[in-house]
Design a protein around this motif. Structure first.
Motif, short mmCIF file in Angstrom:
data_model
loop_
_atom_site.label_atom_id
_atom_site.label_comp_id
_atom_site.label_asym_id
_atom_site.label_seq_id
_atom_site.Cartn_x
_atom_site.Cartn_y
_atom_site.Cartn_z
N GLU A 139 -8.77 4.92 3.70
CA GLU A 139 -7.59 4.22 4.21
C GLU A 139 -6.32 4.74 3.55
O GLU A 139 -5.32 5.00 4.23
CB GLU A 139 -7.71 2.72 3.96
N ALA A 140 -6.35 4.88 2.24
CA ALA A 140 -5.17 5.35 1.51
C ALA A 140 -4.82 6.78 1.88
O ALA A 140 -3.64 7.13 2.02
CB ALA A 140 -5.39 5.21 0.01
N LEU A 141 -5.82 7.64 2.06
CA LEU A 141 -5.56 9.02 2.46
C LEU A 141 -4.90 9.08 3.83
O LEU A 141 -3.93 9.83 4.03
CB LEU A 141 -6.86 9.83 2.45
N ASN A 142 -5.40 8.31 4.76
CA ASN A 142 -4.79 8.26 6.09
C ASN A 142 -3.35 7.77 6.02
O ASN A 142 -2.46 8.29 6.69
CB ASN A 142 -5.61 7.39 7.04
N PHE A 143 -3.11 6.75 5.19
CA PHE A 143 -1.76 6.21 5.00
C PHE A 143 -0.86 7.26 4.36
O PHE A 143 0.28 7.45 4.77
CB PHE A 143 -1.84 4.94 4.14
N PHE A 144 -1.36 7.97 3.35
CA PHE A 144 -0.64 9.05 2.68
C PHE A 144 -0.17 10.09 3.69
O PHE A 144 1.00 10.49 3.69
CB PHE A 144 -1.56 9.69 1.63
N LYS A 145 -1.07 10.50 4.56
CA LYS A 145 -0.74 11.51 5.57
C LYS A 145 0.25 10.98 6.59
O LYS A 145 1.23 11.66 6.94
CB LYS A 145 -2.00 11.99 6.27
N SER A 146 0.03 9.77 7.08
CA SER A 146 0.90 9.22 8.13
C SER A 146 2.31 8.94 7.62
O SER A 146 3.27 8.99 8.38
CB SER A 146 0.30 7.94 8.73
N GLU A 147 2.44 8.68 6.32
CA GLU A 147 3.76 8.40 5.72
C GLU A 147 4.42 9.65 5.15
O GLU A 147 5.50 9.59 4.60
CB GLU A 147 3.61 7.34 4.62
N HIS A 148 3.74 10.81 5.26
CA HIS A 148 4.27 12.09 4.79
C HIS A 148 4.65 12.05 3.31
O HIS A 148 5.73 12.47 2.91
CB HIS A 148 5.47 12.53 5.64
N CYS A 149 3.71 11.57 2.49
CA CYS A 149 3.94 11.47 1.04
C CYS A 149 3.63 12.80 0.35
O CYS A 149 2.87 13.62 0.87
CB CYS A 149 3.07 10.36 0.45
N ASP A 150 4.24 12.99 -0.82
CA ASP A 150 4.03 14.18 -1.63
C ASP A 150 3.13 13.94 -2.83
O ASP A 150 2.56 14.88 -3.37
CB ASP A 150 5.38 14.70 -2.18
N LEU A 151 3.07 12.69 -3.29
CA LEU A 151 2.33 12.39 -4.50
C LEU A 151 1.80 10.96 -4.45
O LEU A 151 2.27 10.14 -3.67
CB LEU A 151 3.19 12.59 -5.74
N VAL A 152 0.82 10.69 -5.31
CA VAL A 152 0.20 9.37 -5.41
C VAL A 152 0.43 8.82 -6.80
O VAL A 152 0.29 9.52 -7.80
CB VAL A 152 -1.32 9.45 -5.15
N ILE A 153 0.81 7.54 -6.86
CA ILE A 153 0.95 6.83 -8.13
C ILE A 153 0.09 5.59 -8.03
O ILE A 153 0.19 4.83 -7.07
CB ILE A 153 2.42 6.42 -8.38
N SER A 154 -0.77 5.39 -9.02
CA SER A 154 -1.58 4.17 -9.02
C SER A 154 -1.06 3.25 -10.11
O SER A 154 -0.71 3.68 -11.20
CB SER A 154 -3.06 4.49 -9.24
N ILE A 155 -1.00 1.98 -9.77
CA ILE A 155 -0.56 0.95 -10.72
C ILE A 155 -1.69 -0.07 -10.82
O ILE A 155 -2.04 -0.71 -9.84
CB ILE A 155 0.74 0.26 -10.27
N GLY A 156 -2.26 -0.17 -12.02
CA GLY A 156 -3.36 -1.10 -12.23
C GLY A 156 -3.25 -1.75 -13.60
O GLY A 156 -2.39 -1.40 -14.40
N ALA A 157 -4.14 -2.68 -13.86
CA ALA A 157 -4.10 -3.43 -15.11
C ALA A 157 -4.19 -2.54 -16.33
O ALA A 157 -3.54 -2.78 -17.34
CB ALA A 157 -5.22 -4.47 -15.14
N ALA A 158 -4.97 -1.46 -16.25
CA ALA A 158 -5.11 -0.57 -17.41
C ALA A 158 -3.85 0.25 -17.64
O ALA A 158 -3.64 0.77 -18.73
CB ALA A 158 -6.28 0.36 -17.19
N ALA A 159 -2.97 0.34 -16.64
CA ALA A 159 -1.77 1.16 -16.76
C ALA A 159 -0.54 0.35 -17.15
O ALA A 159 0.54 0.87 -17.25
CB ALA A 159 -1.50 1.88 -15.45
N VAL A 160 -0.72 -0.94 -17.38
CA VAL A 160 0.40 -1.80 -17.68
C VAL A 160 0.30 -2.29 -19.11
O VAL A 160 -0.74 -2.78 -19.54
CB VAL A 160 0.44 -3.00 -16.69
N SER A 161 1.38 -2.14 -19.84
CA SER A 161 1.41 -2.61 -21.23
C SER A 161 2.05 -4.00 -21.26
O SER A 161 3.16 -4.20 -20.79
CB SER A 161 2.25 -1.64 -22.07
#
Length: 106
Positions: free
Chosen positions: A79-101
């Motif tokens: 789903e995310a890959l299809n969304f990435f392509k349809s929105e013409h994105c250049d990069l992916v950023i993930s935000i999750g509990a382990a990435a938040v201080s």
């Protein structure tokens, strides 16, 4: 015949206190439009909005995929890959509990 596997990780992983503030400057080095992948909890806590503001300040557009309900599955990736392509994105950023201080109470 032996099977081989490949394990790939992002080029850069930033963590630790204050690292989130670098999201815009680092993303600007990689592209002009980011797909932020996160979940509804991180969004409700304001981290997705804060990330988008930091990206915007650095001149990086963003769009958001909040379809993650647990550990990632192939369905979420597809789903995310299809969304990435349809929105013409250049990069992916993930935000999750382990990435938040989150500072401890004093």
């Amino acid at each position: 015949m032996k099977k081989t596997a490949v394990f790939r990780v992002p080029e850069s992983i930033f963590y630790g206190r204050g690292s989130f503030e670098n999201i815009g400057s680092q993303a600007a080095l990689k592209g002009k439009k980011a797909l932020i992948i996160s979940d509804k909890i991180m969004d409700q806590l304001g981290y997705v909005t804060e990330g988008r503001a930091l990206l915007n300040d650095a001149g990086v557009q963003s769009t958001v995929y909040l379809g993650i309900a647990s550990e990632p599955t192939d369905k979420y990736v597809s789903e995310a890959l299809n969304f990435f392509k349809s929105e013409h994105c250049d990069l992916v950023i993930s935000i999750g509990a382990a990435a938040v201080s989150i500072p401890q109470k004093q």
